[in-house]
Design an enzyme around this catalytic site. Structure first.
Site, PDB file in Angstrom:
ATOM      1  N   GLN A 128       0.832  -1.192   0.000  1.00 36.89           N
ATOM      2  CA  GLN A 128       0.000   0.000   0.000  1.00 36.89           C
ATOM      3  C   GLN A 128       0.871   1.248   0.000  1.00 36.89           C
ATOM      4  O   GLN A 128       1.766   1.377   0.835  1.00 36.89           O
ATOM      5  CB  GLN A 128      -0.897   0.001   1.236  1.00 36.89           C
ATOM      6  CG  GLN A 128      -1.956   1.093   1.202  1.00 36.89           C
ATOM      7  CD  GLN A 128      -2.836   1.060   2.441  1.00 36.89           C
ATOM      8  OE1 GLN A 128      -2.349   1.310   3.537  1.00 36.89           O
ATOM      9  NE2 GLN A 128      -4.094   0.750   2.252  1.00 36.89           N
ATOM     10  N   GLY A 129       0.611   2.155  -0.945  1.00 42.11           N
ATOM     11  CA  GLY A 129       1.333   3.423  -0.996  1.00 42.11           C
ATOM     12  C   GLY A 129       0.367   4.573  -0.786  1.00 42.11           C
ATOM     13  O   GLY A 129      -0.006   5.261  -1.740  1.00 42.11           O
ATOM     14  N   SER A 131       0.244   6.649   2.705  1.00 42.61           N
ATOM     15  CA  SER A 131       0.825   7.678   3.564  1.00 42.61           C
ATOM     16  C   SER A 131       2.069   8.297   2.925  1.00 42.61           C
ATOM     17  O   SER A 131       2.756   7.660   2.132  1.00 42.61           O
ATOM     18  CB  SER A 131       1.242   7.079   4.909  1.00 42.61           C
ATOM     19  OG  SER A 131       0.130   6.566   5.576  1.00 42.61           O
ATOM     20  N   SER A 163       3.698  -1.297   4.032  1.00 43.98           N
ATOM     21  CA  SER A 163       3.887  -2.654   4.541  1.00 43.98           C
ATOM     22  C   SER A 163       4.196  -3.566   3.369  1.00 43.98           C
ATOM     23  O   SER A 163       3.556  -3.459   2.327  1.00 43.98           O
ATOM     24  CB  SER A 163       2.616  -3.161   5.223  1.00 43.98           C
ATOM     25  OG  SER A 163       2.106  -2.189   6.084  1.00 43.98           O
ATOM     26  N   GLU A 246     -15.811  -4.252   5.689  1.00 44.32           N
ATOM     27  CA  GLU A 246     -15.404  -4.255   7.099  1.00 44.32           C
ATOM     28  C   GLU A 246     -16.571  -4.746   7.948  1.00 44.32           C
ATOM     29  O   GLU A 246     -17.555  -4.048   8.110  1.00 44.32           O
ATOM     30  CB  GLU A 246     -15.005  -2.826   7.511  1.00 44.32           C
ATOM     31  CG  GLU A 246     -14.736  -2.654   8.986  1.00 44.32           C
ATOM     32  CD  GLU A 246     -13.742  -3.651   9.502  1.00 44.32           C
ATOM     33  OE1 GLU A 246     -14.149  -4.527  10.298  1.00 44.32           O
ATOM     34  OE2 GLU A 246     -12.559  -3.581   9.112  1.00 44.32           O
ATOM     35  N   SER A 358      -4.926   6.986  14.085  1.00 43.85           N
ATOM     36  CA  SER A 358      -4.507   7.017  15.488  1.00 43.85           C
ATOM     37  C   SER A 358      -5.721   7.056  16.411  1.00 43.85           C
ATOM     38  O   SER A 358      -6.840   7.342  15.979  1.00 43.85           O
ATOM     39  CB  SER A 358      -3.653   8.263  15.732  1.00 43.85           C
ATOM     40  OG  SER A 358      -4.467   9.415  15.638  1.00 43.85           O
TER      41      SER A 358
END
Lengths: 378, 303
Positions: A128-129, A131, A163, A246, A358
């Site tokens: 995944q790119g 952030s 990741s 989800e 967060s």
């Protein structure tokens, strides 16, 4: 309300248990944390076994090769595989849980055919790119540029927290295609083959001393426009379509794991106050397990609740309290990490309240979207 | 497996909510428990739920609603010992502070694995002029009489009592969150609704999180009581009483903070919820005691 599972669900569980009992003893030994090529081989081998047994893409619709399992079956699957200490989804995480579902919802027939079967069989690993160094909690402020040049985009910028970037074949990348538009409206979602010229992947060392993440540097990387998923500048919406997948089962494996660790810790506790604190930690995990089941029950009924965000926030903070307790119980035995799962636990869980939104962002989401409180000036 | 309300349970919840809305407004609640309150709840079927064939899950749903209204009275024991009328319960081991001593038809004294029935009218009670929760009058009894032995499953009474009390605590935690959220949307300081500030918003988000986790635990405990053969009911009830009890107290404190100076007044209802939460933590096992029980369950082989 009913505690028991129905017969069909119990049959699913029994069949899964039989399969796990047969297959787990035949697995090769688990490779070390930092041996990325070996990890990829191990995780994709497990994915291939799941595929052959009919458990790959459990939550994907059957028409795309998934099992189309009910939310309750998904819960049982994650519970049983965690209890049996089966391999985790590992390097297949992004493909199975994010990129794959995104392609199912938004991809062209060609994009689906090129990637979905390979993800299911463990032949294609995704990273995944999203952030960037300047775009963390405020992800929509991302600045990696994609300029149109004929039937290609030319990419320049830097991504972080990728990741599995070291071992991925393909990446899901968010890039800015319209720098003049409001920040949520100028983003596009691209399929990026990781072997293109101009891509440099640098492992990022974490507090564990190992590299689960990478930084990715993009310099004049030429990507076909055909690799765009969804419309140009519609990438923010495309990113969020996976939310419908989800089911609140994202933390099932971790919760099963946490409940086991509580049992591992109890014989080591001598102090009554620490023992009481452990009881509180275990109670919180039990409560979150009940909330997971409640979310699954609601999603089986088509009712949506605040569930997933609540679990993310409560679980990650409870797990950190548990990790802190582990250190205090172990006292000076906690001075080494090697072979000391409970110390590694404390280090690893530092990431939980930061990654994937967060705790502070989760509280904003709950406050504004669930409780309906007014937004802060932004 | 289903930890959501069935359509019948939604109807049950809405039905009791309608009764409470119609008859138990804020003034009636502040007037305290009396025979009239008992009779109206009895007429609504609250105390005969079990006798009428309702499950423990159903009872839990009703007690959550009673908690949301902060309805005063010895409600839990009056359901568990329904045939005895308005019933209180007290532990022989502890200091004998009896709740609602002037209103009781019967008092059940729990003593380890035994229980006895005591006539409350024959007791010498030293009534407190200033109870912690003015809606829970208390009196001290220097010497509890032996009473008549009561043939009940005492472990079952403790389990069900803890579950119903937890459900009531859940209702307290839930309603006090609503009150605080409403206030945070209306109250303006620094030219903005205070709920827009993260310092307040995050307090409120934590209140919701505690409530949601407690609700799942309480419903799971109810479902466990209805399936005793499956095992794990004791641990499940301990978890529910701990989480709901702590949610009620923590949310009561957080709500007081959100209301600011008004939260410290007699006029605003928040203190009713917080004080009841403190009272109920002493009933059917405190959060601390249940945390110890969960640790014991962890140590026991097989769950």
């Amino acid at each position: 309300m009913q505690y028991r599972y129905d017969e069909a669900d119990e049959a699913f569980r029994a069949e899964l248990r039989r399969w796990l009992a047969a297959v787990l003893p035949t697995l090769p030994p688990e490779p070390p944390r930092d041996a990325w090529a070996a990890r990829r081989a191990y995780d994709t081998d497990w994915q291939r076994r799941l595929y052959d047994a009919g458990y790959a893409g459990l939550h994907w619709p059957a028409e795309y090769g998934g099992r189309g399992a009910s939310p309750t079956e998904q819960l049982i699957f994650y519970e049983e595989t965690a209890r049996a200490r089966a391999p985790y989804v590992g390097v297949n995480f992004v493909g199975l849980l994010h990129a794959g579902p995104t392609l199912i919802e938004e991809g062209t027939p060609e994009q689906k055919a090129a990637h979905l079967p390979r993800i299911l069989r463990g032949e294609e690993v995704w990273c995944q790119g999203f952030s960037e160094p300047g775009a963390g909690s405020d992800l929509a402020s991302l600045r990696t540029r994609a300029e149109r040049d004929g039937d290609h985009y030319v990419l320049n910028g830097q991504k972080i927290w990728c990741s599995f970037g070291q071992v991925a074949d393909v990446g899901e990348f968010l890039v800015r295609t319209d720098p003049g538009a409001p920040k949520h409206k100028g983003i596009s979602w691209l399929i990026l083959p990781m072997d293109l010229p101009g891509i440099e992947v640098r492992p990022l060392r974490t507090v564990l001393g190992s590299s689960e993440f990478s930084e990715v540097f993009l310099t004049d990387v030429r990507v076909p426009v055909a690799n765009r998923v969804g419309a140009e500048n519609d990438g923010w919406r495309v990113t969020n379509v996976t939310l419908k997948y989800e089911r609140g089962t994202a933390f099932v494996s971790e919760l099963v794991d946490a409940m086991r660790l509580c049992e591992d810790l109890v014989p080591l506790v001598r102090d009554p106050a620490q023992r009481r604190e452990l009881g509180r930690c275990a109670a919180e995990f039990d409560g979150l397990w009940a909330l997971t089941k409640r979310n699954v029950s609601q999603s089986a009924r088509g009712v949506s609740g605040p569930g997933a965000t609540v679990i993310k926030l409560a679980y990650t903070e409870a797990r950190q309290r548990f990790g802190e307790l582990c250190l205090r119980v172990l006292d000076r035995e906690a001075l080494h990490v090697d072979g000391n799962e409970l110390v590694e636990e404390r280090l690893r869980t530092l990431a939980l309240t930061i990654a994937a939104g967060s705790s502070q962002i989760q509280r904003n989401i709950i406050g504004e979207r669930v409780l309906g409180l007014p937004k802060e000036p932004r | 497996m289903d930890l959501d309300l069935s359509p019948d349970q939604v109807a049950l919840r809405d039905g009791i909510d309608a009764v409470l809305t119609a008859r138990f407004g804020p003034e009636r609640i502040r007037a305290g428990f009396d025979r009239g309150v008992y009779d109206e709840l009895a007429e609504a079927g609250v105390f005969t739920l079990r006798a009428d064939g309702f499950s423990w899950s159903d009872c839990v749903i009703v007690f959550e609603q009673l908690g949301r209204r902060c309805v005063p009275g010895p409600l839990v024991a009056s359901l568990l010992f329904q045939v005895h009328g308005v019933t209180g319960v007290v532990e022989r081991a502890g200091p004998a502070w009896v709740e609602h001593p002037g209103a009781l038809d019967a008092l059940v004294v729990l003593d380890g694995a035994a229980a006895a029935l005591v006539d409350p009218r024959a007791l010498e009670v030293e009534h407190s002029p200033w109870p912690l929760d003015f809606l829970t009058p208390v009196g001290r009894v220097a010497q509890l009489p032996p009473g008549e032995p009561l043939d009940v499953d005492v472990a079952g009474v403790r389990r069900a009592g803890a579950a119903l009390t937890a459900a009531f605590q859940l209702g307290l935690a839930d309603r006090v969150t609503e009150l605080a959220v409403e206030y945070a949307k209306e109250r303006v300081q620094f030219d903005r609704a205070i709920g827009s500030f993260q310092a307040i918003k995050h307090l409120l988000a934590d209140m919701l999180v505690r409530t949601e986790v407690a609700r799942a635990a309480v419903y799971a405990a109810g479902a466990h009581l209805d399936a005793p053969a499956e095992g794990g009911a004791d641990r499940s009830v301990a978890v529910a009483k701990l989480l709901a009890g702590e949610a009620a107290i923590a949310n009561g404190k957080a709500a007081t903070q959100v209301f600011g100076g008004m939260g410290y007044t007699w006029e605003v209802d928040v203190h009713l919820f917080l004080k009841r939460a403190w009272v109920l933590d002493t009933c059917f096992g405190s959060a601390d005691a249940h945390a110890d029980a969960v640790a014991d369950a962890l140590a026991a082989p097989g769950r």
